[in-house]
Scaffold this active site. Structure first.
Site, PDB file in Angstrom:
ATOM      1  CG  PHE A 280      -6.007  -4.386  -3.928  1.00  0.00           C
ATOM      2  CD1 PHE A 280      -5.416  -4.605  -2.692  1.00  0.00           C
ATOM      3  CD2 PHE A 280      -6.760  -3.238  -4.101  1.00  0.00           C
ATOM      4  CE1 PHE A 280      -5.566  -3.689  -1.655  1.00  0.00           C
ATOM      5  CE2 PHE A 280      -6.910  -2.319  -3.068  1.00  0.00           C
ATOM      6  CZ  PHE A 280      -6.308  -2.550  -1.842  1.00  0.00           C
ATOM      7  CE  LYS A 281      -2.840  -0.640  -1.072  1.00  0.00           C
ATOM      8  NZ  LYS A 281      -2.951  -1.873  -0.281  1.00  0.00           N
ATOM      9  CG  ASP A 282       0.080  -3.522  -9.490  1.00  0.00           C
ATOM     10  OD1 ASP A 282       0.832  -2.541  -9.337  1.00  0.00           O
ATOM     11  OD2 ASP A 282       0.449  -4.700  -9.310  1.00  0.00           O
TER      12      ASP A 282
END
Ligand SMILES: *Cc1c(COP(=O)(O)O)cnc(C)c1O
Length: 463
Positions: A111-113
């Site tokens: 999810f960091k993207d």
């Protein structure tokens, strides 16, 4: 929109400044001076928007005068155009009550993207205006590093130094960082834990010898712009499941408290949220803090969910500040106590303020495997271990059966194939978008876990 530090001393900044600043100069974290509000009608009017459009609407009040609405829309279109799923963050139903929100369709499978693709573009935009340059120093428990490196590799005016705890990230996670060959990317493996790495990064920001020579930037969730980008998918999920007329609960696998704090922000902005469930593994400082008011760091135990192997949750300070009366001087005093003793008690106001929206649960390794097995055998869905911890907490939380519970799926199962295989017997294949990850050559340097070694290395290498 102005941003103020949780510790009350640093100057207030606008959005462009706060994006480039990272940590506040007084050691605190920046938060908006006040929360922008959407009425229920305004939220309902967002239904059906493509994700990039929704993102621009939710971000607009935070961005203020730093970007025109047209420019903001161009950036969200570019950032979310790189995702492998048209919906960007699709919802998948598990059973009558439970859903997972898949946040891993970006280039590096976590999810960091969602936030870092946007943050990379914001750096480029704001640095381009003043012809400045930025030296990013970050710490990663695995996923921030790869997402940040993907977002800034090859940029002219940005250099990135990324610290990861040696031997404590998965092979896929490490290779996604160390096989990126760009002259502005520097990978460092340190002897120590993520908490050690994060503490070094915070010291760099406060080190006058370093900051006199280099403008230091942050890609960890201490950077406000990351949290802002994560608020969007709480709106996206709610609008798909009957919001804003219907309340939802969210279960969030938590480490540094960034992702779940974004849920708190969505609620503050007017999105009806029934509960935010903070899911932890055995590194359960947040579970103890929310349950008993005891915020005391132990030693980190490595688990199958390394991105949550954290004992000092930076963004918790933002919550304590916000629900505890927004008193910077008191917050600074409380955090000085924590830094000295590695332990502190929450005030009554902080405990009650947090309890109004948050609950928490803890999953040990057996619970994590069992949740992966349940999702696979009962629902045909393969989950990664972090998401499985979220699902375990979601099913423990005893939310009313008419309230949908959305677990945030924070990583693709192929990022943690060993743990998934142990639980389900099946090894999830890597999606084709990561290419020949295991054939590419790695490049990183190993350093001892001392501040001086890391600082000297950065000072020597940074241009
Ligand atoms: C970073 C990460 C988390 C924890 O998110 P925080 O914002 O630090 O709470 C959970 N799961 C995965 C897969 C991550 O990469």
């Amino acid at each position: 929109m102005r941003y103020v530090s949780t510790r009350g001393e640093a100057p207030s900044l606008d959005f462009a400044e706060v994006t480039l600043a990272g940590l506040a100069s007084d050691g605190g974290l920046y938060v908006p001076e006040e929360w922008p509000q959407f009425s229920l009608d305004e939220i309902a009017a967002m239904r059906g928007l493509p994700y990039a459009e929704l993102a621009a609407r939710v971000m607009e009040p935070f961005v203020g005068d730093s970007l025109t609405p047209e420019r903001l829309r161009a950036l969200t279109a570019k950032a979310y155009g790189r995702f492998a799923h048209k919906a960007v963050t699709p919802l998948v139903q598990l059973d009558e009550q439970h859903w997972v929100l898949e946040l891993f369709h970006g280039p590096t499978l976590a999810f960091k993207d969602v936030a870092l693709q946007m943050l990379g573009l914001l750096f480029e935009e704001f640095l381009g205006r003043e012809e400045g340059s930025l030296t990013i120093v970050g710490a990663t428990s695995g996923d921030t590093g790869s997402a940040a490196i993907d977002a800034v590799a090859g940029l002219d005016n940005v250099e990135i130094f990324m610290l990861h705890p040696k031997g404590r990230v998965s092979d896929v996670q490490r290779r996604q960082m160390t096989t990126v060959r760009a002259p502005n990317v520097h990978n460092i493996a340190i002897d120590g834990s993520f908490d050690d790495a994060q503490a070094m990064v915070k010291r760099i920001f406060a080190d006058g010898d370093v900051t006199a020579k280099h403008r230091i930037g942050a890609v960890n969730s201490i950077n406000w712009a990351r949290l802002m980008a994560q608020v969007v998918y709480y709106f996206a999920a709610s609008l798909q499941l009957g919001g804003p007329e219907r309340k939802l609960a969210f279960s969030v696998p938590t480490g540094n408290f960034g992702d779940v704090f974004a849920g708190h922000v969505a609620a503050r902005m007017g999105l009806p949220i029934e509960r935010l469930i903070v899911a932890t593994n055995v590194n359960d400082i947040l579970h103890r803090a929310l349950g008993q008011g005891d915020y005391s760091a132990g030693t980190v135990t490595p688990t199958a969910a390394p991105s949550m192997d954290i004992q000092v949750s930076s963004n918790f300070e933002r919550l304590l500040f916000d629900v505890g009366g927004r008193n910077g001087a008191a917050m600074a005093e409380q955090m000085r106590g924590f830094e000295a003793d590695k332990a502190m008690r929450l005030t009554n106001a902080q405990r009650e303020g947090a309890a109004a929206l948050f609950t928490s649960a803890r999953a040990d390794e057996g619970d994590t495997s069992q949740a992966m097995r349940w999702a696979y055998e009962q629902c045909g869905e393969m989950l990664d271990p972090h998401t499985a911890i979220g699902l375990h907490a979601a099913r423990e939380a005893a939310i009313d059966s008419d309230v949908p519970v959305v677990t945030l799926a924070t990583a693709h199962p192929a990022k943690f194939p060993d743990a998934v295989e142990r639980a389900t017997g099946l090894r999830p294949p890597l999606p084709s978008r990561v290419g020949d990850l295991f054939a590419r050559e790695e490049s990183f340097i190993e350093l001892p876990g001392t501040y001086e070694a890391v600082r000297d290395h950065i000072m020597e290498r940074a241009s």
